[in-house]
Design a protein around this motif. Structure first.
Motif, short mmCIF file in Angstrom:
data_model
loop_
_atom_site.label_atom_id
_atom_site.label_comp_id
_atom_site.label_asym_id
_atom_site.label_seq_id
_atom_site.Cartn_x
_atom_site.Cartn_y
_atom_site.Cartn_z
N LYS A 21 6.12 -5.77 2.45
CA LYS A 21 6.77 -5.01 1.37
C LYS A 21 6.85 -5.84 0.10
CE LYS A 21 9.56 -1.86 4.12
NZ LYS A 21 10.90 -1.43 4.47
N ASN A 22 7.21 -7.13 0.25
CA ASN A 22 7.29 -8.01 -0.92
C ASN A 22 5.92 -8.21 -1.56
OD1 ASN A 22 10.04 -8.30 -0.66
ND2 ASN A 22 9.91 -10.22 0.46
N ALA A 23 4.88 -8.30 -0.73
CA ALA A 23 3.53 -8.47 -1.28
C ALA A 23 3.11 -7.25 -2.08
CB ALA A 23 2.53 -8.72 -0.14
N VAL A 24 3.44 -6.06 -1.60
CA VAL A 24 3.11 -4.83 -2.35
C VAL A 24 3.88 -4.81 -3.66
CG1 VAL A 24 3.31 -2.31 -2.34
CG2 VAL A 24 2.47 -3.50 -0.31
N MET A 25 5.17 -5.14 -3.63
CA MET A 25 5.98 -5.15 -4.85
C MET A 25 5.44 -6.18 -5.85
SD MET A 25 8.37 -2.95 -4.99
CE MET A 25 9.30 -3.69 -6.31
N ASP A 26 5.11 -7.36 -5.37
CA ASP A 26 4.55 -8.39 -6.25
C ASP A 26 3.26 -7.91 -6.89
OD1 ASP A 26 6.59 -10.16 -5.81
OD2 ASP A 26 5.48 -11.42 -4.41
N TYR A 27 2.44 -7.25 -6.10
CA TYR A 27 1.16 -6.76 -6.63
C TYR A 27 1.38 -5.72 -7.72
CZ TYR A 27 -3.53 -4.81 -6.80
OH TYR A 27 -4.75 -4.40 -7.22
N VAL A 28 2.32 -4.82 -7.51
CA VAL A 28 2.58 -3.78 -8.51
C VAL A 28 3.22 -4.37 -9.75
CG1 VAL A 28 3.92 -1.69 -8.99
CG2 VAL A 28 2.73 -1.92 -6.80
N VAL A 29 4.26 -5.20 -9.57
CA VAL A 29 5.00 -5.73 -10.72
C VAL A 29 4.21 -6.81 -11.44
CG1 VAL A 29 7.09 -6.97 -11.43
CG2 VAL A 29 7.23 -5.13 -9.74
N LYS A 30 3.76 -7.83 -10.73
CA LYS A 30 3.06 -8.95 -11.36
C LYS A 30 1.62 -8.60 -11.72
CE LYS A 30 5.79 -12.51 -9.08
NZ LYS A 30 5.75 -13.63 -8.12
N GLY A 31 1.01 -7.72 -10.93
CA GLY A 31 -0.37 -7.34 -11.18
C GLY A 31 -0.52 -6.37 -12.34
N GLY A 32 0.61 -5.76 -12.73
CA GLY A 32 0.59 -4.87 -13.88
C GLY A 32 -0.17 -3.57 -13.62
N ILE A 33 -0.24 -3.13 -12.36
CA ILE A 33 -0.92 -1.87 -12.11
C ILE A 33 0.07 -0.72 -12.30
CG2 ILE A 33 -2.51 -2.93 -10.48
CD1 ILE A 33 -0.99 -1.45 -8.25
N THR A 34 -0.44 0.46 -12.54
CA THR A 34 0.43 1.61 -12.73
C THR A 34 0.90 2.12 -11.37
OG1 THR A 34 -1.39 3.20 -12.61
CG2 THR A 34 -0.86 2.27 -14.79
N LEU A 35 1.98 2.88 -11.38
CA LEU A 35 2.46 3.47 -10.14
C LEU A 35 1.45 4.47 -9.59
CD1 LEU A 35 6.26 3.92 -10.84
CD2 LEU A 35 5.18 2.35 -9.24
N HIS A 36 0.74 5.13 -10.48
CA HIS A 36 -0.30 6.07 -10.04
C HIS A 36 -1.37 5.33 -9.25
CE1 HIS A 36 -2.96 9.50 -10.03
NE2 HIS A 36 -3.92 8.73 -10.50
N ALA A 37 -1.76 4.17 -9.73
CA ALA A 37 -2.77 3.37 -9.03
C ALA A 37 -2.26 2.89 -7.67
CB ALA A 37 -3.20 2.18 -9.88
N ALA A 38 -0.95 2.66 -7.57
CA ALA A 38 -0.37 2.21 -6.31
C ALA A 38 -0.44 3.30 -5.25
CB ALA A 38 1.07 1.78 -6.51
N GLY A 39 -0.54 4.54 -5.66
CA GLY A 39 -0.65 5.63 -4.71
C GLY A 39 -2.08 6.04 -4.45
N ASP A 40 -3.01 5.41 -5.10
CA ASP A 40 -4.42 5.75 -4.99
C ASP A 40 -4.96 5.41 -3.60
OD1 ASP A 40 -7.48 4.90 -5.52
OD2 ASP A 40 -6.84 6.42 -6.98
#
Length: 93
Positions: A21-40
């Protein structure tokens, strides 16, 4: 590593689940991807790389980001107020 039956999703031990869960959060927050991309669908590649761990939904990721903000914002404010120097913060939108 995890327990699974043929008809159910795997059950991960709490430390491993927290790590994923922390790795996913880090990827979204630090990676700067959009929430839409996170659901892709391509983001769901994580499932094959992590022994069938399925990442949280976009709503859950957003809720976790808001939780982090609520925890870290007062800490950052306290830290910045405790400094003995003047700081100028700007944000270009």
């Amino acid at each position: 590593m995890f327990q699974s039956t043929l008809s159910t999703k795997p059950v991960f031990p709490e430390p491993i689940l927290r790590k994923y869960k922390n790795a996913v959060m880090d990827y979204v927050v630090k990676g700067g991807i959009t929430l839409h991309a996170a659901g892709d669908v391509r983001f769901k590649l994580i499932v094959s790389l992590t022994n069938e761990y399925e990442p949280s939904s976009i709503r859950t990721i957003l809720r976790q980001i808001v939780e982090l903000y609520r925890i870290l914002e007062p800490l950052l404010t306290t830290f910045l107020c405790s400094l003995d120097v003047a700081i100028s913060l700007t944000l270009d939108g």
